[in-house]
Design an enzyme around this catalytic site. Structure first.
Site, short mmCIF file in Angstrom:
data_model
loop_
_atom_site.label_atom_id
_atom_site.label_comp_id
_atom_site.label_asym_id
_atom_site.label_seq_id
_atom_site.Cartn_x
_atom_site.Cartn_y
_atom_site.Cartn_z
N ASP A 104 0.84 -1.20 0.00
CA ASP A 104 0.00 0.00 0.00
C ASP A 104 0.87 1.25 0.00
O ASP A 104 2.04 1.21 0.41
CB ASP A 104 -0.89 0.03 1.25
N1 URA Z 1 -1.22 -5.93 3.86
C1 URA Z 1 -1.73 -4.68 3.87
O1 URA Z 1 -2.78 -4.43 4.45
N2 URA Z 1 -1.05 -3.72 3.23
C2 URA Z 1 0.13 -3.93 2.61
O2 URA Z 1 0.71 -3.00 2.06
C3 URA Z 1 0.65 -5.23 2.61
C4 URA Z 1 -0.05 -6.21 3.23
#
Ligand code: URA
Length: 239
Positions: A104
């Protein structure tokens, strides 16, 4: 490996443009097996030919593998019209590089960037169950009850429960309650949704490993380095 043109070979080894490569060749700066070669179109077998540029041996790597410590605030994409992407954190390359999987925008940590489609496919394949370990700060403490829920798999609103995951509390820290979370899949916002399923919110998230590959803690957010031979072999052996 298939024979390739000398100028193309140089662009791959030295990350230079085709016209720069042609210039070097024309000026007699390139030797093949000790003999100056001035023909850019000359075909070479990269596995056997000894190519030198200005007397320095060229080493041909079929693929590029870089470990990036992704900073928060950049998107995991090869291109984006508005946002800075993870590719903007690397030097430009004449290879078609892409990130393996997705973090993310606000997540930091380990991201592999490569042009090896086969390895990427295997690392991301849901049937291979490659462990991904994250360090997270949560908005409250967790204990044995939550560890068990992670182990059993959680309903996070998808068709199926998550595969068994590991939750290891790491104590209260500045900014939240630390935990190590290891998952075997890579579903959308998986860690955040798993935390939500046990009534917690993720305040900070950083990936620290993927399979045998561990984030090099010497890399500051935004910095990258090539994988070592051992790191590449470790990943390939696992898949
Ligand atoms: N899980 C998440 O919620 N975000 C990420 O960036 C990676 C794994």
């Amino acid at each position: 490996m298939k024979p390739m043109r000398l100028d193309k070979y140089l662009t791959k080894v030295h990350n230079m443009s085709r016209s720069e490569a042609k210039q070097f060749i024309k000026k007699g700066r390139v030797r093949i097996n000790g003999v100056v070669e001035k023909r850019a179109e000359c075909k070479i077998d990269a596995d056997v030919a000894r190519v030198e540029l200005d007397g320095e041996r060229c080493v041909f790597e079929e693929h590029i593998y870089r470990m990036l410590n992704k900073p928060a605030g950049v998107v995991t994409a090869t291109k984006d019209a508005e946002e800075k992407t993870v590719m903007d954190c690397l030097e430009s390359s004449n290879r078609s590089l892409f990130p393996v999987g997705r973090l993310d925008k606000d997540t930091e940590g380990l991201l592999l960037i490569t042009d090896d489609g086969e390895l990427a496919h295997n690392l991301l394949s849901p049937v291979k169950h490659i462990d991904k370990c994250y360090f997270a700060l949560l908005d409250g403490p967790v204990g044995e009850k939550e560890e068990k829920l992670f182990q059993e798999g959680l309903d996070i609103g998808d068709d199926k429960k998550t595969l068994p995951a590991r939750l290891v509390p790491a104590g209260e820290q500045t900014g939240g309650f630390g935990v190590y979370i290891t998952i075997q899949e890579g579903r959308y916002h998986q860690v955040k949704r798993m935390a939500k399923a046990i009534g917690r919110e993720v305040l900070y998230l950083k990936r620290i490993s993927m399979g045998s590959l561990k984030l090099d803690e010497e890399l500051k957010p935004g910095q990258s380095r090539p994988l070592t031979r051992e790191e590449i072999d470790g990943l390939k052996n696992r898949v």
